[in-house]
Structure formats: C-alpha cells, structure tokens
Design a protein around this motif. Structure first.
Motif, PDB file in Angstrom:
ATOM      1  N   UNK A   1       0.813  -1.212   0.000  1.00 37.74           N
ATOM      2  CA  UNK A   1       0.000   0.000   0.000  1.00 37.74           C
ATOM      3  C   UNK A   1       0.847   1.263   0.000  1.00 37.74           C
ATOM      4  N   UNK A   2       2.005   1.212   0.638  1.00 40.39           N
ATOM      5  CA  UNK A   2       2.851   2.404   0.704  1.00 40.39           C
ATOM      6  C   UNK A   2       3.811   2.498  -0.473  1.00 40.39           C
ATOM      7  N   UNK A   3       4.069   1.375  -1.144  1.00 43.62           N
ATOM      8  CA  UNK A   3       4.931   1.403  -2.334  1.00 43.62           C
ATOM      9  C   UNK A   3       4.157   2.030  -3.494  1.00 43.62           C
ATOM     10  N   UNK A   4       4.861   2.417  -4.509  1.00 45.68           N
ATOM     11  CA  UNK A   4       4.220   2.991  -5.688  1.00 45.68           C
ATOM     12  C   UNK A   4       3.564   1.865  -6.490  1.00 45.68           C
ATOM     13  N   UNK A   5       2.432   1.376  -5.971  1.00 43.10           N
ATOM     14  CA  UNK A   5       1.831   0.169  -6.510  1.00 43.10           C
ATOM     15  C   UNK A   5       0.727   0.406  -7.528  1.00 43.10           C
ATOM     16  N   UNK A   6       0.204   1.620  -7.611  1.00 40.50           N
ATOM     17  CA  UNK A   6      -0.859   1.952  -8.557  1.00 40.50           C
ATOM     18  C   UNK A   6      -2.097   1.062  -8.405  1.00 40.50           C
ATOM     19  N   UNK A   7      -2.478   0.768  -7.177  1.00 43.78           N
ATOM     20  CA  UNK A   7      -3.727   0.049  -6.936  1.00 43.78           C
ATOM     21  C   UNK A   7      -4.899   0.961  -7.269  1.00 43.78           C
ATOM     22  N   UNK A   8      -5.939   0.375  -7.835  1.00 39.38           N
ATOM     23  CA  UNK A   8      -7.175   1.142  -8.018  1.00 39.38           C
ATOM     24  C   UNK A   8      -8.024   0.950  -6.759  1.00 39.38           C
ATOM     25  N   UNK A   9      -8.720   2.011  -6.368  1.00 37.33           N
ATOM     26  CA  UNK A   9      -9.529   1.972  -5.158  1.00 37.33           C
ATOM     27  C   UNK A   9     -10.913   2.545  -5.462  1.00 37.33           C
ATOM     28  N   UNK A  10     -11.940   1.781  -5.124  1.00 37.27           N
ATOM     29  CA  UNK A  10     -13.314   2.230  -5.325  1.00 37.27           C
ATOM     30  C   UNK A  10     -13.742   3.056  -4.124  1.00 37.27           C
ATOM     31  N   UNK A  11     -14.159   4.283  -4.401  1.00 40.87           N
ATOM     32  CA  UNK A  11     -14.581   5.212  -3.361  1.00 40.87           C
ATOM     33  C   UNK A  11     -15.947   5.787  -3.723  1.00 40.87           C
ATOM     34  N   UNK A  12     -16.591   6.399  -2.751  1.00 40.44           N
ATOM     35  CA  UNK A  12     -17.899   7.024  -2.989  1.00 40.44           C
ATOM     36  C   UNK A  12     -17.709   8.357  -3.703  1.00 40.44           C
ATOM     37  N   UNK A  13     -18.499   8.557  -4.741  1.00 43.56           N
ATOM     38  CA  UNK A  13     -18.479   9.802  -5.501  1.00 43.56           C
ATOM     39  C   UNK A  13     -18.764  10.974  -4.563  1.00 43.56           C
ATOM     40  N   UNK A  14     -18.006  12.044  -4.704  1.00 44.93           N
ATOM     41  CA  UNK A  14     -18.129  13.296  -3.951  1.00 44.93           C
ATOM     42  C   UNK A  14     -17.617  13.212  -2.516  1.00 44.93           C
ATOM     43  N   UNK A  15     -17.166  12.046  -2.070  1.00 47.12           N
ATOM     44  CA  UNK A  15     -16.658  11.948  -0.703  1.00 47.12           C
ATOM     45  C   UNK A  15     -15.195  12.356  -0.691  1.00 47.12           C
ATOM     46  N   UNK A  16     -14.823  13.004   0.366  1.00 52.05           N
ATOM     47  CA  UNK A  16     -13.453  13.458   0.577  1.00 52.05           C
ATOM     48  C   UNK A  16     -12.775  12.421   1.486  1.00 52.05           C
ATOM     49  N   UNK A  17     -11.631  11.907   1.066  1.00 48.96           N
ATOM     50  CA  UNK A  17     -10.927  10.864   1.814  1.00 48.96           C
ATOM     51  C   UNK A  17      -9.564  11.378   2.252  1.00 48.96           C
ATOM     52  N   UNK A  18      -9.522  12.011   3.393  1.00 47.83           N
ATOM     53  CA  UNK A  18      -8.274  12.579   3.877  1.00 47.83           C
ATOM     54  C   UNK A  18      -7.233  11.497   4.150  1.00 47.83           C
ATOM     55  N   UNK A  19      -7.672  10.287   4.479  1.00 49.25           N
ATOM     56  CA  UNK A  19      -6.728   9.202   4.766  1.00 49.25           C
ATOM     57  C   UNK A  19      -5.893   8.831   3.540  1.00 49.25           C
ATOM     58  N   UNK A  20      -6.406   9.112   2.346  1.00 43.69           N
ATOM     59  CA  UNK A  20      -5.710   8.721   1.120  1.00 43.69           C
ATOM     60  C   UNK A  20      -5.340   9.905   0.238  1.00 43.69           C
ATOM     61  N   UNK A  21      -5.468  11.113   0.725  1.00 43.49           N
ATOM     62  CA  UNK A  21      -5.262  12.278  -0.143  1.00 43.49           C
ATOM     63  C   UNK A  21      -3.878  12.290  -0.779  1.00 43.49           C
ATOM     64  N   UNK A  22      -2.845  11.959  -0.023  1.00 45.28           N
ATOM     65  CA  UNK A  22      -1.479  11.969  -0.571  1.00 45.28           C
ATOM     66  C   UNK A  22      -1.304  10.878  -1.624  1.00 45.28           C
TER      67      UNK A  22
END
Length: 153
Positions: free
Chosen positions: A98-119
């Motif tokens: 998860x911390x490596x440059x792995x380019x995982x795709x992640x399904x998130x809710x439209x319009x939701x702000x995800x501060x945990x993953x912003x970086x």
C-alpha cells in the motif's frame, strides 16, 4: 433536512412511498415532535446536500466534520452514530504494497473526501474509481474493476 440519495441503510433510506426511515429519521422525528418547528426531508446526493447547507438551501444534513469541505462554516452536533472504516480487498494486501508505488485502483464514494488517502491519490499511488453507493463499490471489487474498496463497517 437534506438526507442522502442513494440511500444509506440502516441510517437513512425510504420505502416505496418515499417516507424517510432509519436511525437518523427516527431520532430527528422524535426530537422535532417536541419542537415548534416543522421537519421536512429532501432526498439529495451527498455533495449537493453539503453545498445546499452552505448556501442556505437546506438547514441541515448529515455529515461527519472530517468529510466536509468547509468545517469552520458549519455547526456540528454530537455524533449520532460512530463507525469505523475498513479497506477491503479480494486478496491479502500488505502495508508495504500500500505504501509502495503500486498503482492500486480503489473504489470510493463519488463526492466523498478521503483525507486518509489524499497523498496517495494525488501522487498516483492509488487510482480513484468513484461509485454512487457502497453496494456499487463492493460489486466493482467483486467484478475486478478495482483492487481495493474503502467503506465503513
């Protein structure tokens, strides 16, 4: 009061007659039954509900402070319901992946702000795929359209 559509059972949802049901309407109805104010529900998507509160279109909506664009512009009650968020995957994923440059795709809710993953989202380490509901998020994971899903318990 703007409540979410698509629906969020058991918190907020509607039966066939569009009467709001769930934990949030039950609490609000009980409170407003004792008040001199009339409570009116409007079904709205999450982003328009938040924007509607800022503009004065709605008096209130259901939001966690950490999800808002302008938390200092709003007043918050004590939490109605607290929950935990989890990262789901069909295959085990290590912290290193998860911390490596792995380019995982992640399904998130439209319009939701995800501060945990912003970086990770801004760096391209995670590729965001939006959906309109948790049901859609999970279906996207099961059907191989994304590697990870972040949703509540």
């Amino acid at each position: 009061m703007a409540i979410y559509y698509p629906q969020v059972p058991p918190y907020m949802y509607a039966a066939n007659d569009n009467v709001p049901l769930g934990v949030v309407p039950e609490l609000l109805n009980a409170f407003f039954d004792e008040q001199p104010y009339e409570l009116e529900y409007v079904f709205e998507n999450r982003q328009r509900a938040e924007l509607g509160v800022y503009s004065g279109k709605y008096d209130a909506t259901v939001l966690a402070e950490k999800w808002t664009e302008e938390p200092d512009a709003l007043l918050f009650t004590q939490p109605i319901v607290e929950h935990h968020d989890y990262l789901y995957s069909l295959q085990p994923v290590t912290d290193e992946e998860l911390t490596a440059n792995s380019n995982h795709s992640i399904c998130l809710r439209r319009y939701y702000k995800y501060t945990a993953f912003s970086q990770q989202l801004s760096d391209g380490q995670l590729i965001r795929l939006d959906s309109d509901s948790e049901f859609d998020q999970f279906n996207m994971l099961v059907n191989g359209r994304c590697d990870l899903v972040y949703m509540n318990e």
